[in-house]
Enzyme design. Structure first.
Site: not given
Ligand code: PGA
Ligand code: ZN
Length: 432
Positions: A214, A348
């Site tokens: 990230e 998400k």
């Molecule tokens: P991921 O990480 O997209 O690998 O799930 C982001 C998070 O855990 O918030």
């Molecule tokens: Zn997370």
């Protein structure tokens, strides 16, 4: 004149995400309007998130199943009821938890559809969301949760051990609380990023300091999370800010990723759920007033300890956030509300599968007093529509990685995190 879905021209293609893995982009054209939608991917996934299929299969499902379904319906796209109907047709066709068609087929199409709907009304996406979901509309300031120090599955390399070579907490984020504008919040994040880089290179040498998934830093050989916290606080000060006042920390422990057979393999030890709660409360007590939130402090099915963690954190004014715990889906959110498991839900879009479905989850959360933090995934693209979602709804936070300062990221094609922050700046500058 009515804009009919039967006149849509759509195509799906493979693109690469920020980890260099293939993913899906959809392009929709109606008359002189062309819009796009991408789908990101996670590495630390919740067990119950919407399922995906292979990229080739997803492209096939879009072109051979979903687009023909939409075209045959021949609905008037200038009415929002039609947009919802198309989304619901897609959900009905997708199978249990999107297992048949794949959320990597439905989501990019859904995102493109919402962009198209907004464009047909001559609105920006955030303004369209506010208009069609008035219960969610809010002008509240959104905090940036900027991931500056990375660990866990986003940083580990083959042969390495978490808690020794890399920290096991997945994300240490800085939150510029004192920023009056999004432009200022972005600048504050960039300054802290720069200060941390200088500190880490001086202390550990440039070879050991890299940027992880990230875009925040990771240091080979630094496995102790407490040491990482201390370094981030040092960076905040070096950048000229006061920890706790100007800038707070937010953590994503991503505890499901180190939970095996009822125990947490954390900092080289085997900890019970109760031990994890104690570790986190001790940590907050060590830095009183310095932490805004803790995400996934426990594993996704450790419900009982979640309730106790949230109760402890409430007395300390720290927000608990459920990511893998809720996977942006109503059944798990409802269960969490019954258990008082967390104070906030991470949002998400690809865990849910459609934009409409995501907004319904956000609405339910809001009506139940649960706050929302809108989030990217670790494998991202340049699609910046999560910023519109956060801005339209005045969510508690937008979590979208490191600010990616231009000095270290000269190529705009790599700005998969930065574009989301820049979009917040643009929306604010246009509407202030
Ligand atoms: P991921 O990480 O997209 O690998 O799930 C982001 C998070 O855990 O918030
Ligand atoms: Zn997370």
């Amino acid at each position: 004149m009515a804009a009919l879905s039967g006149q849509l021209v759509g195509k799906a293609q493979q693109i690469m995400d920020s980890r260099g893995k293939p993913t899906v982009r959809v392009e929709l054209t109606l008359g002189n309007i062309t819009v796009k939608g991408d789908v990101p991917a996670g590495a630390s996934k919740g067990e119950d998130e919407a399922q995906t299929v292979s990229v080739t299969q997803a492209i096939d499902n879009i072109e051979k199943v979903l687009l023909p379904l939409w075209k045959n319906a021949n609905l008037d796209l200038s009415s929002h009821a039609s947009i919802v109907q198309l989304e619901e047709m897609m959900i009905a066709q997708a199978g249990a938890n999107f297992s048949t068609l794949g959320a990597n087929a439905t989501l990019p199409l859904s995102r493109a559809l919402w962009r198209l709907a907004a464009a047909l009304r001559d609105k920006e996406l955030f303004a369209y969301i506010r208009a069609v979901e008035p219960e969610l509309a809010s002008h509240q300031r959104v905090h940036f949760l900027m991931n500056i120090f990375n660990g866990g599955l986003h940083a580990i390399k083959p042969g390495e051990e978490l808690g020794r070579e890399r920290i096991d907490i997945q994300e240490i984020m800085v939150v510029p609380m004192a920023a009056a504008t999004y432009q200022r919040a972005l600048e504050m994040g960039e300054r802290i990023d720069e200060a941390l880089k200088t500190i880490l290179i001086e202390k550990f040498s440039a070879q050991r300091v890299t940027r992880a998934d990230e875009a925040g830093f990771s240091v080979k050989g630094l496995g102790n999370s407490s040491e990482a916290f201390a370094l981030v606080f040092e960076a905040i000060q070096k950048a000229g800010f006061k920890p706790g006042e100007d800038v707070k920390l937010a953590l994503d422990v991503a505890a499901s990723s180190f939970y095996h057979e009822g125990m947490y393999q954390f900092q080289g030890k085997q900890l019970s759920g109760k031990d994890m709660v104690k570790y986190l409360t001790d940590l907050v007590d060590k830095y009183p007033g310095m932490l805004l939130s803790i995400e996934d402090g426990l594993a996704e099915n450790d419900w009982e300890n979640w309730t106790s963690l949230t109760a402890q954190m409430r007395t300390r004014n720290v927000v608990t956030i459920g990511d893998d715990l809720f996977v942006t889906q109503l059944p798990r959110l409802k269960r969490g509300i019954e258990h008082q498991a967390a104070d906030a839900i991470l949002i998400k879009v690809n865990q849910n599968g459609t934009v409409h479905g995501t907004l319904q989850v956000m609405k339910f959360a809001k009506a139940s007093g649960v706050q929302c933090v809108v989030s990217h995934r670790s494998g991202e693209t340049l699609d910046d529509s999560i910023a519109d979602l956060a801005y339209a709804t005045g969510s508690l936070g937008l979590k979208t990685g490191d600010p990616q300062p231009m000095g270290d990221f000269p190529d705009p094609h790599t700005w998969v995190r930065r574009v989301k922050y820049l979009r917040m700046v643009a929306m604010e500058e246009r509407t202030i």
